[in-house]
Design a protein around this motif. Structure first.
Motif, PDB file in Angstrom:
ATOM      1  N   ILE A 170       0.789  -1.381   0.113  1.00 53.61           N
ATOM      2  CA  ILE A 170      -0.010  -0.031   0.014  1.00 53.61           C
ATOM      3  C   ILE A 170       0.968   1.347  -0.081  1.00 53.61           C
ATOM      4  CG2 ILE A 170      -1.689   1.239   1.309  1.00 53.61           C
ATOM      5  CD1 ILE A 170      -2.781  -1.436   2.144  1.00 53.61           C
TER       6      ILE A 170
ATOM      7  N   GLU B 105       2.423   1.902  -3.437  1.00 51.27           N
ATOM      8  CA  GLU B 105       1.513   2.224  -4.197  1.00 51.27           C
ATOM      9  C   GLU B 105       1.232   3.980  -4.148  1.00 51.27           C
ATOM     10  OE1 GLU B 105      -2.658   0.882  -4.586  1.00 51.27           O
ATOM     11  OE2 GLU B 105      -1.374  -1.308  -4.543  1.00 51.27           O
ATOM     12  N   ARG B 106       1.055   4.276  -2.867  1.00 50.13           N
ATOM     13  CA  ARG B 106       0.812   5.537  -2.533  1.00 50.13           C
ATOM     14  C   ARG B 106       2.338   6.522  -3.120  1.00 50.13           C
ATOM     15  NH1 ARG B 106      -1.281   9.764  -3.025  1.00 50.13           N
ATOM     16  NH2 ARG B 106      -1.414  11.198  -1.298  1.00 50.13           N
TER      17      ARG B 106
END
Length: 73
Positions: free
Chosen positions: A23, A26-27
């Motif tokens: 995550i 991705e950010r």
């Protein structure tokens, strides 16, 4: 000697950390894409740069936690 239950708990913690890592990566990618579009010197750019630094630090800590947990298995 570690019990099977303790080993399973550590494995679950590692899996949660790996999910968190995905995550965060991705950010970080989204932030880098936005940085290409936002002009330098703007408040938005400074905020994105701060967020990027924070995510990089979180990734560093995440990797350390994974490494430490794997070392005790």
């Amino acid at each position: 000697m570690m019990t099977q239950r303790e080993r399973n708990r550590i494995r679950r913690a590692i899996n949660v950390l790996l999910t968190q890592r995905a995550i965060l990566l991705e950010r970080l990618e989204e932030i880098n894409e936005n940085l290409r579009r936002i002009p330098s010197g703007t408040r938005a750019r400074r905020e994105l740069l701060a967020a990027r630094a924070s995510i990089r630090e979180a990734l560093r800590l995440n990797a350390t936690a994974i490494r430490l947990l794997r070392s005790v298995l």
